[in-house]
Design a protein around this motif. Structure first.
Motif, PDB file in Angstrom:
ATOM      1  N   ALA A  50       0.834  -1.207   0.000  1.00  0.00           N
ATOM      2  CA  ALA A  50       0.000   0.000   0.000  1.00  0.00           C
ATOM      3  C   ALA A  50       0.866   1.253   0.000  1.00  0.00           C
ATOM      4  CB  ALA A  50      -0.933  -0.004   1.212  1.00  0.00           C
ATOM      5  N   ASP A  51       1.939   1.223   0.765  1.00  0.00           N
ATOM      6  CA  ASP A  51       2.865   2.361   0.780  1.00  0.00           C
ATOM      7  C   ASP A  51       3.463   2.592  -0.604  1.00  0.00           C
ATOM      8  OD1 ASP A  51       2.321   2.611   3.422  1.00  0.00           O
ATOM      9  OD2 ASP A  51       4.291   2.019   4.156  1.00  0.00           O
ATOM     10  N   ARG A  52       3.770   1.504  -1.286  1.00  0.00           N
ATOM     11  CA  ARG A  52       4.336   1.627  -2.630  1.00  0.00           C
ATOM     12  C   ARG A  52       3.293   2.090  -3.640  1.00  0.00           C
ATOM     13  NH1 ARG A  52       7.888  -3.993  -3.192  1.00  0.00           N
ATOM     14  NH2 ARG A  52       9.372  -3.553  -1.509  1.00  0.00           N
ATOM     15  N   ALA A  53       2.044   1.700  -3.416  1.00  0.00           N
ATOM     16  CA  ALA A  53       0.971   2.038  -4.354  1.00  0.00           C
ATOM     17  C   ALA A  53       0.357   3.408  -4.069  1.00  0.00           C
ATOM     18  CB  ALA A  53      -0.118   0.967  -4.310  1.00  0.00           C
ATOM     19  N   TYR A  54       0.908   4.124  -3.105  1.00  0.00           N
ATOM     20  CA  TYR A  54       0.370   5.448  -2.762  1.00  0.00           C
ATOM     21  C   TYR A  54       0.651   6.448  -3.882  1.00  0.00           C
ATOM     22  CZ  TYR A  54      -0.087   9.961  -0.427  1.00  0.00           C
ATOM     23  OH  TYR A  54      -0.426  11.255  -0.105  1.00  0.00           O
ATOM     24  N   ASN A  55      -0.393   7.129  -4.315  1.00  0.00           N
ATOM     25  CA  ASN A  55      -0.286   8.148  -5.358  1.00  0.00           C
ATOM     26  C   ASN A  55      -0.447   9.513  -4.697  1.00  0.00           C
ATOM     27  OD1 ASN A  55      -1.015  10.057  -7.458  1.00  0.00           O
ATOM     28  ND2 ASN A  55      -1.304   8.301  -8.811  1.00  0.00           N
ATOM     29  N   GLU A  56       0.625  10.257  -4.651  1.00  0.00           N
ATOM     30  CA  GLU A  56       0.599  11.548  -3.947  1.00  0.00           C
ATOM     31  C   GLU A  56      -0.362  12.527  -4.599  1.00  0.00           C
ATOM     32  OE1 GLU A  56       3.754  14.919  -2.293  1.00  0.00           O
ATOM     33  OE2 GLU A  56       4.468  13.135  -3.354  1.00  0.00           O
ATOM     34  N   GLN A  57      -0.484  12.466  -5.924  1.00  0.00           N
ATOM     35  CA  GLN A  57      -1.373  13.385  -6.621  1.00  0.00           C
ATOM     36  C   GLN A  57      -2.838  13.093  -6.300  1.00  0.00           C
ATOM     37  OE1 GLN A  57      -0.785  13.452 -10.852  1.00  0.00           O
ATOM     38  NE2 GLN A  57      -2.246  15.113 -11.194  1.00  0.00           N
ATOM     39  N   ARG A  58      -3.193  11.813  -6.240  1.00  0.00           N
ATOM     40  CA  ARG A  58      -4.563  11.415  -5.896  1.00  0.00           C
ATOM     41  C   ARG A  58      -4.806  11.488  -4.398  1.00  0.00           C
ATOM     42  NH1 ARG A  58      -5.508   5.648  -8.083  1.00  0.00           N
ATOM     43  NH2 ARG A  58      -7.644   6.070  -7.454  1.00  0.00           N
ATOM     44  N   GLY A  59      -3.736  11.366  -3.628  1.00  0.00           N
ATOM     45  CA  GLY A  59      -3.874  11.414  -2.181  1.00  0.00           C
ATOM     46  C   GLY A  59      -4.298  10.105  -1.559  1.00  0.00           C
ATOM     47  N   ARG A  60      -4.247   9.012  -2.309  1.00  0.00           N
ATOM     48  CA  ARG A  60      -4.633   7.713  -1.769  1.00  0.00           C
ATOM     49  C   ARG A  60      -3.928   6.589  -2.520  1.00  0.00           C
ATOM     50  NH1 ARG A  60      -9.087   5.594  -4.723  1.00  0.00           N
ATOM     51  NH2 ARG A  60      -9.896   7.045  -6.279  1.00  0.00           N
ATOM     52  N   CYS A  61      -4.096   5.367  -2.021  1.00  0.00           N
ATOM     53  CA  CYS A  61      -3.420   4.199  -2.593  1.00  0.00           C
ATOM     54  C   CYS A  61      -4.270   3.567  -3.698  1.00  0.00           C
ATOM     55  CB  CYS A  61      -3.159   3.152  -1.504  1.00  0.00           C
ATOM     56  SG  CYS A  61      -2.230   3.772  -0.086  1.00  0.00           S
ATOM     57  N   ASP A  62      -3.606   2.847  -4.572  1.00  0.00           N
ATOM     58  CA  ASP A  62      -4.296   2.066  -5.602  1.00  0.00           C
ATOM     59  C   ASP A  62      -4.592   0.688  -5.016  1.00  0.00           C
ATOM     60  OD1 ASP A  62      -5.277   0.786  -7.793  1.00  0.00           O
ATOM     61  OD2 ASP A  62      -3.561   1.163  -9.101  1.00  0.00           O
ATOM     62  N   TRP A  63      -5.680   0.600  -4.259  1.00  0.00           N
ATOM     63  CA  TRP A  63      -5.987  -0.625  -3.530  1.00  0.00           C
ATOM     64  C   TRP A  63      -6.371  -1.768  -4.452  1.00  0.00           C
ATOM     65  CZ3 TRP A  63      -4.556  -1.837   1.071  1.00  0.00           C
ATOM     66  CH2 TRP A  63      -4.303  -0.827   2.014  1.00  0.00           C
ATOM     67  N   GLU A  64      -6.926  -1.459  -5.611  1.00  0.00           N
ATOM     68  CA  GLU A  64      -7.278  -2.513  -6.552  1.00  0.00           C
ATOM     69  C   GLU A  64      -6.028  -3.274  -7.015  1.00  0.00           C
ATOM     70  OE1 GLU A  64     -10.689   0.095  -6.199  1.00  0.00           O
ATOM     71  OE2 GLU A  64      -8.561   0.482  -6.534  1.00  0.00           O
ATOM     72  N   SER A  65      -4.946  -2.537  -7.250  1.00  0.00           N
ATOM     73  CA  SER A  65      -3.691  -3.167  -7.663  1.00  0.00           C
ATOM     74  C   SER A  65      -3.108  -4.033  -6.543  1.00  0.00           C
ATOM     75  CB  SER A  65      -2.663  -2.102  -8.069  1.00  0.00           C
ATOM     76  OG  SER A  65      -3.111  -1.382  -9.191  1.00  0.00           O
ATOM     77  N   VAL A  66      -3.205  -3.548  -5.309  1.00  0.00           N
ATOM     78  CA  VAL A  66      -2.711  -4.313  -4.162  1.00  0.00           C
ATOM     79  C   VAL A  66      -3.493  -5.619  -4.024  1.00  0.00           C
ATOM     80  CG1 VAL A  66      -2.412  -4.324  -1.658  1.00  0.00           C
ATOM     81  CG2 VAL A  66      -1.958  -2.234  -2.952  1.00  0.00           C
ATOM     82  N   ALA A  67      -4.818  -5.542  -4.170  1.00  0.00           N
ATOM     83  CA  ALA A  67      -5.662  -6.733  -4.038  1.00  0.00           C
ATOM     84  C   ALA A  67      -5.347  -7.749  -5.135  1.00  0.00           C
ATOM     85  CB  ALA A  67      -7.136  -6.331  -4.091  1.00  0.00           C
ATOM     86  N   ARG A  68      -5.125  -7.268  -6.357  1.00  0.00           N
ATOM     87  CA  ARG A  68      -4.793  -8.184  -7.451  1.00  0.00           C
ATOM     88  C   ARG A  68      -3.439  -8.853  -7.205  1.00  0.00           C
ATOM     89  NH1 ARG A  68      -7.071  -4.050 -10.721  1.00  0.00           N
ATOM     90  NH2 ARG A  68      -4.985  -3.179 -11.077  1.00  0.00           N
ATOM     91  N   TYR A  69      -2.486  -8.095  -6.723  1.00  0.00           N
ATOM     92  CA  TYR A  69      -1.147  -8.645  -6.471  1.00  0.00           C
ATOM     93  C   TYR A  69      -1.195  -9.698  -5.369  1.00  0.00           C
ATOM     94  CZ  TYR A  69       3.888  -8.845  -5.719  1.00  0.00           C
ATOM     95  OH  TYR A  69       5.177  -9.281  -5.611  1.00  0.00           O
ATOM     96  N   MET A  70      -1.947  -9.411  -4.305  1.00  0.00           N
ATOM     97  CA  MET A  70      -2.047 -10.344  -3.182  1.00  0.00           C
ATOM     98  C   MET A  70      -3.013 -11.495  -3.476  1.00  0.00           C
ATOM     99  SD  MET A  70      -0.043  -9.408  -0.675  1.00  0.00           S
ATOM    100  CE  MET A  70      -0.750 -10.299   0.706  1.00  0.00           C
ATOM    101  N   ASP A  71      -3.826 -11.329  -4.512  1.00  0.00           N
ATOM    102  CA  ASP A  71      -4.823 -12.331  -4.904  1.00  0.00           C
ATOM    103  C   ASP A  71      -5.811 -12.602  -3.768  1.00  0.00           C
ATOM    104  OD1 ASP A  71      -6.081 -14.070  -6.645  1.00  0.00           O
ATOM    105  OD2 ASP A  71      -4.875 -15.795  -6.041  1.00  0.00           O
ATOM    106  N   ILE A  72      -6.256 -11.536  -3.131  1.00  0.00           N
ATOM    107  CA  ILE A  72      -7.280 -11.621  -2.092  1.00  0.00           C
ATOM    108  C   ILE A  72      -8.308 -10.513  -2.336  1.00  0.00           C
ATOM    109  CG2 ILE A  72      -5.792 -12.664  -0.339  1.00  0.00           C
ATOM    110  CD1 ILE A  72      -5.331  -9.951   0.848  1.00  0.00           C
ATOM    111  N   PRO A  73      -9.521 -10.646  -1.793  1.00  0.00           N
ATOM    112  CA  PRO A  73     -10.550  -9.618  -2.004  1.00  0.00           C
ATOM    113  C   PRO A  73     -10.109  -8.243  -1.513  1.00  0.00           C
ATOM    114  CG  PRO A  73     -11.519 -11.611  -1.094  1.00  0.00           C
ATOM    115  CD  PRO A  73     -10.036 -11.799  -1.023  1.00  0.00           C
ATOM    116  N   LEU A  74     -10.648  -7.213  -2.156  1.00  0.00           N
ATOM    117  CA  LEU A  74     -10.289  -5.829  -1.815  1.00  0.00           C
ATOM    118  C   LEU A  74     -10.584  -5.508  -0.352  1.00  0.00           C
ATOM    119  CD1 LEU A  74      -9.471  -2.936  -2.498  1.00  0.00           C
ATOM    120  CD2 LEU A  74     -11.790  -2.562  -3.383  1.00  0.00           C
TER     121      LEU A  74
END
Length: 230
Positions: A50-74
Motif C-alpha cells: 500500500a505504501d508503494r501504491a500510494y499516489n501523492e497526486q490522488r492522495g490515496r493508494c491504488d488498492w485494486e492493484s494491491v488486491a490483485r497482487y495479493m490475490d485476495i478480495p479488496l
C-alpha cells in the motif's frame, strides 16, 4: 500449560472448560497460531504494498492493484492494512469543498458497491480506502446521498458565481446534485433561508443622556408601574 501473550491457563482447565480432548485442543491451537502468524505476515505485506501504491497526486493508494497482487478480495486487503506501520499520511477533509467531484463520486461508488448497511467498523475501511479520516467520509457520503448546500459549499459557489461561472459550469464541480437546475434551486433555497439579517446596533448613551434618564426615573417611576415610565 497453555500460554498465549501474557495469558497462562493449565491444560486440565482448558479441557474441562471446552470439553474436548487435550490432544485435539493442542492441535487446534497449533493451527490457530499458524493462521495468526500467516495473517501477521499478510498484514505486513499488504501495508508495504500500500505504501508503494500510494499516489501523492490522488492522495490515496491504488488498492485494486494491491488486491490483485495479493490475490485476495479488496475488503480483506483493507482489513489487513496496518496504519500504525504505514508511511502514508492520512488526509483530513472535514468540509464539503475539501472533496473534489471525482473523490465524492468514488466514495459513493465504493460504499454502494461493497456495503449494504455501513457500520462503524466498515466506515473505518472506507476511510482506509479513501485515505481520509472515516468521520469525514461519513459526512461526505451523507452529502452524496442527500445533496444539500452547506455553509462552506454556499461560500464556494458564491465565489464561482461572482467570478462569472455559469450554473452549467458550476454544476460540473459538484455533480452530486444531479443537474445544474437542482444545484441552482438548492443554492437559492439556502440563500433565502439563511439570508443575512441586519444586526441590531446597541444604542450608545452619553454621560449626559444617562444622567437625564436617571432623573426621569426618579421623578416619574413608581414601583410596580412600568407603563407610565415608558
Amino acid at each position: 500449560m497453555y500460554q498465549k501473550d501474557k495469558v497462562a491457563v493449565p491444560w486440565l482447565e482448558m479441557v474441562r472448560r471446552f470439553r474436548i480432548p487435550q490432544a485435539a485442543m493442542e492441535q487446534a491451537l497449533v493451527a490457530d497460531n499458524a493462521r495468526l502468524q500467516k495473517r501477521i505476515e499478510q498484514s505486513a505485506r499488504v501495508t508495504q504494498l500500500a505504501d508503494r501504491a500510494y499516489n501523492e497526486q490522488r492522495g490515496r493508494c491504488d488498492w485494486e492493484s494491491v488486491a490483485r497482487y495479493m490475490d485476495i478480495p479488496l475488503i480483506e486487503c483493507l482489513r489487513l492494512f496496518d496504519a500504525s506501520h504505514s508511511t502514508v499520511p492520512v488526509r483530513s477533509l472535514p468540509n464539503t469543498t475539501d472533496w473534489s467531484a471525482d473523490e465524492l463520486l468514488t466514495l459513493k461508488s465504493f460504499v454502494t458497491e461493497h456495503f449494504s448497511a455501513v457500520t462503524v467498523n466498515e466506515w473505518r475501511l472506507v476511510g482506509v480506502y479513501m485515505n481520509v479520516e472515516h468521520n469525514d467520509c461519513f459526512m461526505a457520503y451523507g452529502i452524496c446521498t442527500f445533496p444539500r448546500i452547506t455553509p462552506d459549499l454556499y461560500k464556494a459557489i458564491t465565489q464561482h458565481r461572482n467570478n462569472g461561472l455559469k450554473w452549467k459550469d458550476t454544476f460540473e464541480k459538484y455533480p452530486i446534485f444531479g443537474s445544474a437546475s437542482v444545484l441552482c434551486k438548492a443554492y437559492r433555497r439556502f440563500k433565502k433561508s439563511n439570508g443575512s439579517k441586519p444586526k441590531a446596533t446597541p444604542t450608545k448613551w452619553s454621560d449626559a443622556d444617562t444622567c437625564k434618564i436617571k432623573e426621569l426615573i426618579q421623578m416619574y417611576y413608581k414601583p410596580g408601574n412600568r407603563r407610565e415610565l415608558l
